[in-house]
Design a protein around this motif. Structure first.
Motif, mmCIF file in Angstrom:
data_model
loop_
_atom_site.group_PDB
_atom_site.id
_atom_site.type_symbol
_atom_site.label_atom_id
_atom_site.label_comp_id
_atom_site.label_asym_id
_atom_site.label_seq_id
_atom_site.Cartn_x
_atom_site.Cartn_y
_atom_site.Cartn_z
ATOM 1 N N HIS A 187 -12.537 -35.211 -46.141
ATOM 2 C CA HIS A 187 -11.622 -36.344 -46.058
ATOM 3 C C HIS A 187 -10.700 -36.130 -44.869
ATOM 4 O O HIS A 187 -10.368 -34.991 -44.520
ATOM 5 N N TRP A 189 -7.592 -38.122 -42.013
ATOM 6 C CA TRP A 189 -6.731 -39.237 -41.610
ATOM 7 C C TRP A 189 -7.083 -39.570 -40.170
ATOM 8 O O TRP A 189 -7.365 -38.691 -39.346
ATOM 9 N N ASP A 192 -5.126 -46.278 -37.839
ATOM 10 C CA ASP A 192 -5.651 -47.537 -38.379
ATOM 11 C C ASP A 192 -6.378 -48.355 -37.322
ATOM 12 O O ASP A 192 -7.360 -49.060 -37.640
ATOM 13 N N GLU A 225 -15.298 -44.914 -45.743
ATOM 14 C CA GLU A 225 -13.978 -44.987 -46.375
ATOM 15 C C GLU A 225 -14.144 -45.599 -47.768
ATOM 16 O O GLU A 225 -13.987 -46.805 -47.964
ATOM 17 N N GLY A 229 -7.436 -45.334 -47.115
ATOM 18 C CA GLY A 229 -6.598 -44.351 -46.455
ATOM 19 C C GLY A 229 -7.155 -42.948 -46.433
ATOM 20 O O GLY A 229 -6.505 -42.037 -45.891
ATOM 21 N N ARG A 230 -8.367 -42.752 -47.003
ATOM 22 C CA ARG A 230 -8.921 -41.402 -47.044
ATOM 23 C C ARG A 230 -10.421 -41.445 -46.767
ATOM 24 O O ARG A 230 -11.235 -41.237 -47.663
ATOM 25 N N GLU A 269 -7.083 -36.018 -38.410
ATOM 26 C CA GLU A 269 -6.134 -35.012 -38.872
ATOM 27 C C GLU A 269 -6.370 -34.771 -40.351
ATOM 28 O O GLU A 269 -7.170 -35.471 -40.996
ATOM 29 N N PRO A 271 -6.013 -35.084 -44.200
ATOM 30 C CA PRO A 271 -5.649 -36.289 -44.955
ATOM 31 C C PRO A 271 -4.243 -36.198 -45.510
ATOM 32 O O PRO A 271 -3.723 -35.103 -45.764
ATOM 33 N N ARG A 272 -3.629 -37.343 -45.661
ATOM 34 C CA ARG A 272 -2.269 -37.414 -46.184
ATOM 35 C C ARG A 272 -2.295 -37.848 -47.636
ATOM 36 O O ARG A 272 -3.231 -38.482 -48.095
ATOM 37 N N HIS A 277 -8.656 -32.732 -51.590
ATOM 38 C CA HIS A 277 -9.440 -33.388 -50.551
ATOM 39 C C HIS A 277 -10.699 -32.576 -50.275
ATOM 40 O O HIS A 277 -10.665 -31.346 -50.312
#
Length: 514
Positions: A187, A189, A192, A225, A229-230, A269, A271-272, A277
């Motif tokens: 996973h 980031w 967008d 996706e 977001g992940r 990067e 994941p947030r 993850h």
């Protein structure tokens, strides 16, 4: 002191072990499930269910509970084979069903289902040794409070590719270990602005790549996706330097691998947000299958019986249907009505299905390899897949819809998973999937063939009968096994068909009551 003997012990509380436990419980058998982990794993593995297994969950009333959309499962309009696009718009019978669900969530939901049916799931309990005896298996268990002994009639290994059960009973695990090709996945980031409206990614300096698997001249690239977001990002490299065993996987390693495959940098990067993850490396991919799925009173399901690449998503389709196939047969033996040889049909039916899945996964992996020869083969295959009949063939292979068990009945439906018909019953319109919620054999008569119902009445303690009607009925009557596969079908109420029904009932469900 040993515990009271139990009918079935399942070693492994992953999806396949828990599915088997629920199938047994529906048939009145309460197994014990052991798993050495202290709690369900949170490690992200499979991302969903693909193929006929989605219909199986629907038959158990689990499809909507597990996140399926309202109504009957609907097939996908498109999918892919080794990154080659498949369009199903022209297919009259599209078998490609998908239910996105992360494996940790699937395990939690299956555990809740099984426990609700009375299953005893014991986390932190590891089977350390087994001894087969006449009519049963003696187990040594290490639990949180010490060791103990457990006697069981049947033991099922659902304990993964390194199965302790398989090794202790001496079942060979032949196959192939790939020495080239390393998958790195995780996973991640990313900004967008790199996402495209159709689920793909716009890579600076490279261009757009669509959702899913992509084969490039330097390797493979995956972007999916499945959770907002992940996204899951992955690379496949051939011919690189080996990574020393035990080296931790990092986001930096994944990013560097993507750079080598793409030729440009993809600014991913870590994941947030809360995890866990996914972040793992797969090299030396095994494609192996147990030479037999049964040794005495010990059986294997899922990864304990077969391991292969996850490309195309076949793993849970294969393993969960192993569980459904074995569950009702074990229950029949425990409940005293299994005909001779019924338990042997588990290997006979499921081993060939595993062979085809491994063939498909190996073929898809080979088509990701670099080189102009592979590019030419992919070009040719892409042209062939423009023909609906070829697309239909691949769809049936990937979904498992081409599975046909030997039943001794010549009807086109015999041996195949039952169509999800809508029928008019005394209780109103019902889908066939809804009639299989109890996981019991079902005789479904569709043209008022009362003679067939009279015959099945002699098995009423183990076979349900439903009279119904439907437009364009595919048969006059269907005998459906608990796993959803048709054991017998007939187009008319002839004496010869009645004789075949009696023979089929006896073959699969034992002697009649009188």
């Amino acid at each position: 002191m040993p515990e009271i003997p139990v009918d079935v012990v399942i070693s492994g509380a992953g999806p396949n072990g828990l599915m088997l436990a629920g199938e047994l419980a529906l048939a009145g058998v309460r197994p014990i499930v052991l798993d050495e982990l202290p709690a369900p794993s949170t490690e992200p593995k499979a991302n969903g269910l693909v193929g006929q297994v989605v219909r199986l969950l629907d038959m158990r009333g689990l499809y909507h509970e597990f996140g399926g959309a309202p109504g009957a499962p609907q097939p996908l309009p498109r999918y892919m084979f080794s990154g080659l696009p498949l369009s199903f718009g022209e297919l009259t019978d599209n078998p490609m069903y998908v239910l996105p669900i992360p494996q940790p969530k699937l395990v939690r939901l299956l555990e809740k289902w099984a426990v609700g049916l009375g299953v005893d799931v014991r986390w932190g309990h590891r089977m350390t040794e087994l001894t087969q005896q006449d009519g049963g298996v003696e187990l040594a268990i290490a639990g949180p409070e010490g060791t103990y002994r457990l006697d069981t009639t049947f033991l099922v290994g659902a304990d993964g590719g390194k199965s302790r059960v398989r090794k202790q009973v001496g079942i060979e695990f032949p196959g192939h270990t790939a020495t080239d090709g390393v998958w790195r996945m995780g996973h991640a980031w990313l900004p967008d602005e790199l996402r495209t409206a159709d689920g793909g990614v716009e890579i600076p300096g490279f261009g757009r790549l669509p959702f899913g698997h992509n084969r490039l001249e330097r390797g493979g690239f995956v972007f999916a996706e499945l959770e907002p977001g992940r996204p899951m990002v992955a690379s496949l490299e051939f011919g690189g330097a080996p990574v020393p065993e035990g080296t931790p996987m990092t986001v930096e390693e994944l990013r560097a691998s993507l750079r080598r495959v793409l030729g440009v940098d993809l600014p991913i990067e870590a994941p947030r947000g809360p995890g866990p993850h996914a972040l793992r490396r797969i090299d030396n991919q095994n494609t192996r299958q147990a030479e037999r799925y049964r040794a005495g009173n010990v059986f294997l399901v899922g990864d304990a019986a077969h391991v292969h690449s996850g490309v195309g998503g076949p793993g849970l389709n294969l393993g969960l249907q192993d569980a459904a196939n074995l569950g009702w047969k074990l229950a029949a033996a425990i409940n005293g009505w299994a005909p001779p040889g019924l338990l042997d049909t588990y290997h006979a039916e499921r081993h060939p299905v595993g062979v085809r899945v491994m063939m498909s996964s190996l073929a898809q992996t080979a088509l990701f390899a670099p080189g102009p020869e592979v590019t030419a083969v992919r070009t040719l295959l892409g042209e062939l897949l423009q023909q609906p009949e070829n697309t239909a063939y691949i769809a049936r292979l990937m979904s498992g819809a081409d599975t046909r068990y030997e039943t001794g009945v010549e009807h086109p439906l015999a041996g195949r998973m039952v169509p999800d018909l809508v029928v008019e019953t005394a209780d109103g319109p019902r889908r066939v999937a809804e009639l299989l919620r109890k996981a019991r054999p079902l005789l479904l008569t569709l043209t008022g063939a009362a003679t067939y119902a009279d015959i099945a009445a002699n098995w009423h303690d183990r076979v349900d009968t439903v009279a119904a009607t439907t437009a364009d009925a595919p048969a006059a009557a269907l005998l459906i096994r608990p796993d959803g596969y048709v054991a017998w079908a007939a187009d008319s109420a002839e004496q010869s068909n009645s004789n075949h029904l009696r023979e089929t009932l006896t073959r699969w469900f034992g002697s009649p009551q009188n």
